[in-house]
Design a protein around this motif. Structure first.
Motif, mmCIF file in Angstrom:
data_model
loop_
_atom_site.group_PDB
_atom_site.id
_atom_site.type_symbol
_atom_site.label_atom_id
_atom_site.label_comp_id
_atom_site.label_asym_id
_atom_site.label_seq_id
_atom_site.Cartn_x
_atom_site.Cartn_y
_atom_site.Cartn_z
ATOM 1 N N ALA A 1 58.835 66.360 101.675
ATOM 2 C CA ALA A 1 59.368 67.119 102.809
ATOM 3 C C ALA A 1 58.747 68.511 102.829
ATOM 4 C CB ALA A 1 60.879 67.218 102.689
ATOM 5 N N SER A 2 58.244 68.914 103.991
ATOM 6 C CA SER A 2 57.640 70.234 104.130
ATOM 7 C C SER A 2 58.717 71.304 104.010
ATOM 8 C CB SER A 2 56.937 70.356 105.484
ATOM 9 O OG SER A 2 55.864 69.443 105.562
ATOM 10 N N PRO A 3 58.357 72.485 103.509
ATOM 11 C CA PRO A 3 59.356 73.556 103.368
ATOM 12 C C PRO A 3 59.797 74.069 104.737
ATOM 13 C CG PRO A 3 57.169 74.397 102.903
ATOM 14 C CD PRO A 3 57.028 72.915 103.049
ATOM 15 N N THR A 4 61.024 74.539 104.790
ATOM 16 C CA THR A 4 61.567 75.160 105.998
ATOM 17 C C THR A 4 62.214 76.487 105.622
ATOM 18 O OG1 THR A 4 63.756 74.112 105.796
ATOM 19 C CG2 THR A 4 62.061 72.907 107.028
ATOM 20 N N ILE A 5 62.299 77.404 106.593
ATOM 21 C CA ILE A 5 62.980 78.691 106.402
ATOM 22 C C ILE A 5 63.983 78.838 107.534
ATOM 23 C CG2 ILE A 5 62.724 81.161 106.039
ATOM 24 C CD1 ILE A 5 59.732 80.701 105.635
ATOM 25 N N SER A 6 65.262 78.800 107.211
ATOM 26 C CA SER A 6 66.288 78.996 108.237
ATOM 27 C C SER A 6 66.607 80.476 108.425
ATOM 28 C CB SER A 6 67.561 78.220 107.889
ATOM 29 O OG SER A 6 68.057 78.640 106.628
ATOM 30 N N ARG A 7 66.520 81.268 107.336
ATOM 31 C CA ARG A 7 66.764 82.701 107.429
ATOM 32 C C ARG A 7 66.320 83.389 106.152
ATOM 33 N NH1 ARG A 7 71.562 84.710 105.041
ATOM 34 N NH2 ARG A 7 71.586 86.366 106.604
ATOM 35 N N VAL A 8 66.128 84.712 106.226
ATOM 36 C CA VAL A 8 65.883 85.526 105.042
ATOM 37 C C VAL A 8 66.895 86.678 105.047
ATOM 38 C CG1 VAL A 8 63.438 84.984 104.854
ATOM 39 C CG2 VAL A 8 64.151 86.927 106.249
ATOM 40 N N SER A 9 67.219 87.164 103.865
ATOM 41 C CA SER A 9 68.182 88.255 103.748
ATOM 42 C C SER A 9 67.752 89.175 102.611
ATOM 43 C CB SER A 9 69.577 87.697 103.472
ATOM 44 O OG SER A 9 70.512 88.744 103.309
ATOM 45 N N PRO A 10 67.618 90.497 102.877
ATOM 46 C CA PRO A 10 67.825 91.161 104.164
ATOM 47 C C PRO A 10 66.652 90.905 105.103
ATOM 48 C CG PRO A 10 67.039 92.737 102.564
ATOM 49 C CD PRO A 10 67.239 91.458 101.810
ATOM 50 N N GLU A 11 66.829 91.287 106.363
ATOM 51 C CA GLU A 11 65.768 91.119 107.349
ATOM 52 C C GLU A 11 64.992 92.405 107.587
ATOM 53 O OE1 GLU A 11 67.802 89.642 110.775
ATOM 54 O OE2 GLU A 11 67.900 87.595 110.012
ATOM 55 N N THR A 12 65.468 93.510 107.015
ATOM 56 C CA THR A 12 64.785 94.802 107.131
ATOM 57 C C THR A 12 64.841 95.517 105.795
ATOM 58 O OG1 THR A 12 66.784 95.983 107.817
ATOM 59 C CG2 THR A 12 65.432 95.013 109.568
ATOM 60 N N ALA A 13 63.914 96.473 105.591
ATOM 61 C CA ALA A 13 63.899 97.244 104.345
ATOM 62 C C ALA A 13 63.052 98.495 104.557
ATOM 63 C CB ALA A 13 63.340 96.405 103.200
ATOM 64 N N PRO A 14 63.271 99.550 103.733
ATOM 65 C CA PRO A 14 62.436 100.755 103.804
ATOM 66 C C PRO A 14 61.137 100.545 103.031
ATOM 67 C CG PRO A 14 64.143 101.039 102.166
ATOM 68 C CD PRO A 14 64.405 99.709 102.796
ATOM 69 N N ASN A 15 60.146 101.361 103.313
ATOM 70 C CA ASN A 15 58.856 101.223 102.630
ATOM 71 C C ASN A 15 58.749 102.185 101.447
ATOM 72 O OD1 ASN A 15 58.643 103.627 104.051
ATOM 73 N ND2 ASN A 15 56.465 103.368 104.478
ATOM 74 N N THR B 1 66.490 81.160 102.618
ATOM 75 C CA THR B 1 67.387 80.007 102.700
ATOM 76 C C THR B 1 66.718 78.946 103.563
ATOM 77 O OG1 THR B 1 69.337 81.430 102.522
ATOM 78 C CG2 THR B 1 69.681 79.196 103.363
ATOM 79 N N GLY B 2 66.678 77.721 103.069
ATOM 80 C CA GLY B 2 66.013 76.645 103.805
ATOM 81 C C GLY B 2 65.981 75.374 102.990
ATOM 82 N N SER B 3 64.806 74.729 102.901
ATOM 83 C CA SER B 3 64.674 73.490 102.140
ATOM 84 C C SER B 3 63.217 73.298 101.739
ATOM 85 C CB SER B 3 65.148 72.295 102.979
ATOM 86 O OG SER B 3 64.339 72.146 104.142
ATOM 87 N N GLY B 4 63.010 72.345 100.797
ATOM 88 C CA GLY B 4 61.657 71.988 100.387
ATOM 89 C C GLY B 4 61.003 72.947 99.414
ATOM 90 N N TYR B 5 61.804 73.763 98.697
ATOM 91 C CA TYR B 5 61.233 74.701 97.732
ATOM 92 C C TYR B 5 61.107 74.034 96.355
ATOM 93 C CZ TYR B 5 62.982 77.824 101.402
ATOM 94 O OH TYR B 5 63.260 78.411 102.596
ATOM 95 N N ASN B 6 60.122 74.474 95.566
ATOM 96 C CA ASN B 6 59.943 73.937 94.220
ATOM 97 C C ASN B 6 59.383 75.012 93.301
ATOM 98 O OD1 ASN B 6 56.999 73.932 94.478
ATOM 99 N ND2 ASN B 6 57.277 72.139 95.811
ATOM 100 N N GLU B 7 59.137 74.649 92.041
ATOM 101 C CA GLU B 7 58.691 75.622 91.048
ATOM 102 C C GLU B 7 57.309 76.188 91.365
ATOM 103 O OE1 GLU B 7 60.429 76.855 88.648
ATOM 104 O OE2 GLU B 7 62.189 75.593 89.001
#
Length: 293
Positions: free
Chosen positions: A26-40, A49-55
């Motif tokens: 199964a190909s990886p998917t991304i439903s969301r990331v957290s946080p969505e913003t950050a300072p530089n 968060t999603g599916s299809g992740y591995n080592e």
């Protein structure tokens, strides 16, 4: 004729299954990331968060124009969640495409290194406070210039760097207003303190911060937009003192019956003054004697 064709097709499918032809992972998917913003201005931990992740998964972010790329270091991973640390110090501001790649190996040992997925413009990098970096180019020579944009409040040896997303929020420490984010608050106090963050259009953010002796502590608050038509659950006056709750008790006019077996108290009248009684009697006797004469 139709039956024979169907039988041949079913037989071929059976041969393919029994031959053990490998199925694609199964190909990886991304439903969301957290946080969505950050300072530089430093390192930020981002959770996918999603599916299809591995080592063997890897993550990175690329600006929408493709000119800047930031790779992440994976801290922990499961099939449905992946956490990585990104160093955004001095990186280009703006929106980034969020990428993940999860290589896989089939049952025959064939290795497939590319199986990637992305969220277009899924992350935003904004200008933080503290030490920031700007890049200037003259001909073929690129120079790095350091610019300090710090804001401070209070005084003392201990400090807390208050940062919110979005910025411009009012911060209260134990009910006292101490500044507007982002800023560094200096104090000689130490211990655990209550923090309330307020910004118009956002829910109040409440938490605790531990101030350590001689240390700099970072406090970060990700604010949540108020739902349409809703109002904050609590209000705090401008001076940071919580609003006072006033309870009004109305006097009841209900008559309570006397319990059984209890006599109603009777008020006794005070007896008259004896001197007054004797004086009145003497006057009456004097009048009677005068009439007889």
């Amino acid at each position: 004729m139709k039956r024979s064709s169907l039988s041949v097709c079913l037989f071929l499918i059976f041969l393919l299954v029994t031959a053990g032809i490998p199925l694609a992972a199964a190909s990886p998917t991304i439903s969301r990331v957290s946080p969505e913003t950050a300072p530089n201005t430093g390192d930020v931990t981002v959770t996918y968060t999603g599916s299809g992740y591995n080592e063997d998964s890897s993550v990175w972010m690329i600006t929408c124009d493709g000119k800047s790329r930031v790779s992440g270091t994976i801290i922990r991973v499961s099939p449905t969640s992946l956490t990585a640390r990104f160093s955004f110090r001095g990186q280009t501001l703006g929106k980034y495409n969020v990428w993940v790649n999860s290589p896989w190996t089939d049952s025959y040992g064939n290795y497939y290194p590319q199986d990637a997925e992305r969220i277009p413009s899924g992350f935003t990098l904004y200008q933080g406070t503290g030490t920031t970096y700007t890049t200037t180019t003259t001909g073929t020579v690129t120079a790095m210039t350091t610019v300090t944009t710090s804001v401070t409040s209070g005084e003392g040896d201990n400090s807390v760097f208050f940062e919110t997303n979005p910025g411009g929020a009012t911060v209260f420490l134990n009910g006292n207003e101490v500044g507007t984010s982002a800023f560094t608050y200096y104090t000689n106090q130490e211990g655990v303190f209550d923090v309330v963050v307020k910004k118009t259009g956002y829910e109040d953010y409440t938490a605790k911060v531990t101030i350590l002796e001689g240390k700099r502590v970072r406090f970060y608050a990700l604010l949540t937009l108020l739902a349409s038509g809703s109002t904050p659950s609590a209000t705090t006056p401008a001076n940071g003192t919580p609003g006072k709750i006033v309870t009004t008790i109305r006097k009841s006019t209900l008559k309570i019956p006397t319990p059984l077996g209890t006599d109603t108290p009777v008020t006794e009248e005070s007896p008259g003054d004896p001197a007054l009684a004797l004086g009145a009697a003497g006057i009456a006797i004097g009048l009677v004697l005068l009439r007889r004469r």
